[in-house]
Design an enzyme around this catalytic site. Structure first.
Site, mmCIF file in Angstrom:
data_model
loop_
_atom_site.group_PDB
_atom_site.id
_atom_site.type_symbol
_atom_site.label_atom_id
_atom_site.label_comp_id
_atom_site.label_asym_id
_atom_site.label_seq_id
_atom_site.Cartn_x
_atom_site.Cartn_y
_atom_site.Cartn_z
ATOM 1 C CE LYS A 121 -2.718 3.083 2.439
ATOM 2 N NZ LYS A 121 -2.832 3.606 3.736
ATOM 3 C CG ASP A 139 -7.957 3.821 2.754
ATOM 4 O OD1 ASP A 139 -8.944 3.405 2.035
ATOM 5 O OD2 ASP A 139 -8.095 4.781 3.434
#
Length: 209
Positions: A121, A139
């Site tokens: 991420k 997220d």
């Protein structure tokens, strides 16, 4: 309504709400962006932005970060969750950048994910927001809304990312992932009851009648 039709509605409504999307984390260059994103795990962006001015004043480059001891970095970020681990990672990340990349943040996922404290991420955020490469960092807000909008099975963030990339054209990824996060925070928070979540209602209102 097909999945593609729902995706088009989502994009259209998000564009109306957020025609311009700022980046959440304060930073001055790609390195400070990467540090801020690494610090944001299990912590709010607001808290990260409160801590990083002092951190970057002391250690805003890999060279300066690497010179600090773990405990010195921890003292600067102590208000953030997991500060022990994050302090160690920031020092090691800086050392790796100096040893392998001449102090410059690399521009590939593989090299980024080899750095301490940088997962997929964080690498995706750096690639998209730091370097402008098409990416769709997922997220918790995106994962939740993609599942809610029935765009993904919601098994894990890796699958959610793949499904998101199939739904929208590459040229929209960098902006859309930020728009969805903004929407999740403002209209459909995890602990809310969904009263403000008009997009979900719009997508499935006919089914509910």
């Amino acid at each position: 309504m097909t999945k593609k039709q729902r995706a088009a509605i989502v994009q259209e409504e998000l564009e109306k709400l957020y025609p311009v999307v700022p980046i959440f984390l304060d930073h001055t260059d790609v390195y400070t962006l990467m540090v801020a994103v690494a610090l944001s795990a299990q912590t709010t962006d607001k808290k990260v932005n409160e801590v990083t001015p002092e951190l970057f004043a002391v250690a805003g480059t890999p060279q300066r970060m690497a010179k600090l001891e773990d405990f010195e970095i921890k003292e600067l970020i102590k208000e953030i969750g997991l500060s022990n681990t994050k302090a160690k990672n920031l020092k090691k990340m800086a050392e790796q950048l100096l040893e392998k990349h001449n102090g410059i943040v690399p521009q590939t996922y593989e090299e980024l994910e080899e750095l301490a404290g940088v997962g997929h991420k964080t690498a995706s955020v750096v690639m998209s927001q730091g370097f402008g490469f098409p990416a769709f960092p997922v997220d918790t807000h995106i994962h939740r809304l993609m599942t809610q909008w029935k765009f993904t099975s919601g098994k894990n963030v890796v699958e959610t990312e793949k499904d998101a990339k199939k739904l929208w054209k590459e040229e929209f990824w960098n902006k859309l992932h930020l728009q969805i996060i903004f929407y999740g925070r403002e209209y459909s928070p995890a602990r809310g009851k969904g009263e403000k979540d008009f997009i979900t209602k719009m997508l499935f209102e006919e089914k509910g009648k």
